[in-house]
Design a protein around this motif. Structure first.
Motif, PDB file in Angstrom:
ATOM      1  N   LYS A   1     -10.689   1.332  -9.230  1.00 27.13           N
ATOM      2  CA  LYS A   1     -10.787   1.208  -7.777  1.00 27.13           C
ATOM      3  C   LYS A   1     -11.994   1.973  -7.236  1.00 27.13           C
ATOM      4  O   LYS A   1     -12.452   2.929  -7.863  1.00 27.13           O
ATOM      5  CB  LYS A   1      -9.509   1.733  -7.122  1.00 27.13           C
ATOM      6  CG  LYS A   1      -8.233   1.071  -7.628  1.00 27.13           C
ATOM      7  CD  LYS A   1      -7.014   1.601  -6.930  1.00 27.13           C
ATOM      8  CE  LYS A   1      -5.742   1.023  -7.535  1.00 27.13           C
ATOM      9  NZ  LYS A   1      -5.735  -0.445  -7.608  1.00 27.13           N
TER      10      LYS A   1
ATOM     11  N   GLY B   1     -15.968   0.359  -8.009  1.00 30.07           N
ATOM     12  CA  GLY B   1     -14.720   0.095  -8.726  1.00 30.07           C
ATOM     13  C   GLY B   1     -14.927  -0.695 -10.007  1.00 30.07           C
ATOM     14  O   GLY B   1     -14.064  -1.474 -10.425  1.00 30.07           O
TER      15      GLY B   1
ATOM     16  N   ALA C   1     -11.720  -3.606  -9.493  1.00 33.11           N
ATOM     17  CA  ALA C   1     -12.076  -4.030  -8.142  1.00 33.11           C
ATOM     18  C   ALA C   1     -13.387  -4.803  -8.104  1.00 33.11           C
ATOM     19  O   ALA C   1     -13.551  -5.714  -7.291  1.00 33.11           O
ATOM     20  CB  ALA C   1     -12.155  -2.813  -7.226  1.00 33.11           C
TER      21      ALA C   1
END
Length: 402
Positions: free
Chosen positions: A179, A201, A223
């Motif tokens: 993340k 991320g 992410a």
């Protein structure tokens, strides 16, 4: 009987019922059933023979005392990142503490404390652990993160950053659910810490790094990218990794106008690109990329793409397209009309195309000097299921052959 022939014999022993029951089917469907059976049995193949034709694994996995000779792994790299020594010439550092409470003053025994030190270190783990990083893990040069002998997950927070450093090996780690984080102070060496803006991320971000080898890692669901190699990075090998459940897997190059990436050289070898992947396996902007003996079992949009005239040599890979008629093309030439990309140097040699997969070649063919420099000799694409059978983090245990 050779180890490879023995393994192939056992593979076809596994699938013989399918061949018998399918003899009246369309031949194309029979081939697909064979490939599906190979995928189903592929992760058992690594235990059938010591040497299976994967030059990295054959270099060290036959040693029953691998845990006493850990730094031998540094002699087993191939491709453009083959000279990455990591912490070969340093001490063994053992991670005993899975916490990451302070990114500026990390505790001794944590992973962060080890990776920021100035001296070479070979970093191992005392036990199975999940490490949720508070901020991105900024590595110093001449470090190896070696997860063999434990189940190690870096997950749930920001992940690994290799920025303007050299000689890094990351091996045997599960990296997932990474993340963004940042707008915080983070230490990068015993002498320096600084303010970091938000990271994207990524699972592994190589930013202006060189002599980097990422091997036998399992990566998924981050992410942004699983692995990004940007900002003039070069001498990189990404090998034996298992990637799943992600959109944009591997990015090679910062942007189309960043000309320092023209010196980028990356080898992508023996990886398994598995279920739930959509694109960028890899996506290339500049430089020379050798994609060799990988197994592609799923892509939603395309497998190998690029822009800004990279040289891409695809060699001895296996491409199994999905049943979606819009996802058959392996390649994607991005950001330019055909009148321009038709001159880009993209070639396919000895690749196996299944279920309608096809590779659109362009240019005049990769220069032989580049192929020689990559130091990887492609095996036949028919061997790919065996070569990549144990892609991802290995379940090694101390005192047994890995």
């Amino acid at each position: 009987m050779s180890p490879l022939f023995s393994s192939l014999f056992l593979v076809f022993s596994f699938i013989s019922p399918i061949l018998v029951s399918a003899d009246r089917q369309d031949p194309h469907n029979v081939v697909l059933e064979v490939q599906r059976s190979l995928n189903k049995s592929r992760r058992n193949l690594g235990s059938l023979s010591c040497e299976i034709g994967n030059p990295i694994d054959d270099c060290w996995r036959c040693d029953p005392d691998w845990d006493k000779n850990r730094q031998r792994l540094a002699d087993c790299a191939i491709g453009f990142g083959k000279d990455a020594v990591g912490g070969k010439h340093g001490e063994i550092y053992v991670v005993t503490d899975s916490s990451d409470d302070d990114a500026v003053n990390p505790k001794e025994g944590t992973l962060r404390y080890g990776v920021i030190q100035d001296e070479p270190l070979w970093i191992i783990f005392e036990r199975d652990m999940v490490i949720k990083l508070k901020e991105e893990l900024i590595m110093n040069s001449f470090k190896t993160i070696d997860g063999r002998g434990a189940s190690v997950h870096i997950a749930g927070g920001p992940c690994i950053t290799i920025q303007y450093v050299t000689n890094i090996i990351i091996h045997g780690i599960n990296i997932h659910d990474c993340k963004p984080a940042g707008n915080a102070l983070v230490r990068s060496s015993p002498e320096h810490f600084g303010y970091r803006t938000m990271c994207d991320g990524d699972g592994v971000s190589v930013f202006g790094g060189s002599h980097v080898w990422v091997d036998h890692c399992t990566l998924s669901n981050c992410a942004d990218g699983l692995i990004d190699v940007i900002m003039g990075s070069t001498a990189i090998t990404l090998s034996n990794n298992y990637m799943t459940k992600h959109d944009k897997a591997i990015l090679l190059g910062h942007n189309d106008s960043y000309e320092k990436d023209k010196n980028m050289q990356v080898t992508v070898a023996f990886n398994h690109f598995g279920e739930g992947l959509v694109q960028r396996m890899p996506r290339c902007r500049h430089g020379y990329i050798h994609v060799v003996n990988n197994d592609y079992t799923e892509w939603g949009m395309y497998a190998i793409g690029g822009s800004a005239n990279p040289t891409i040599k695809s060699q001895g890979n296996r491409f199994l397209a999905s049943d979606n008629r819009n996802s058959k093309e392996v390649t994607k030439h991005e950001g330019a009309p055909k009148s321009e990309w038709k001159n880009w140097d993209w070639s396919s040699e000895g690749d196996l195309m299944l279920n309608g997969a096809y590779f659109v070649e362009s240019g005049v063919g990769a220069r032989s000097s580049y192929v020689k420099a990559s130091s990887v000799e492609a095996r036949p694409s028919s061997d790919v299921s065996i070569i990549t059978a144990n892609a991802g983090a290995l379940a090694c245990r101390i005192g047994a052959r890995c």
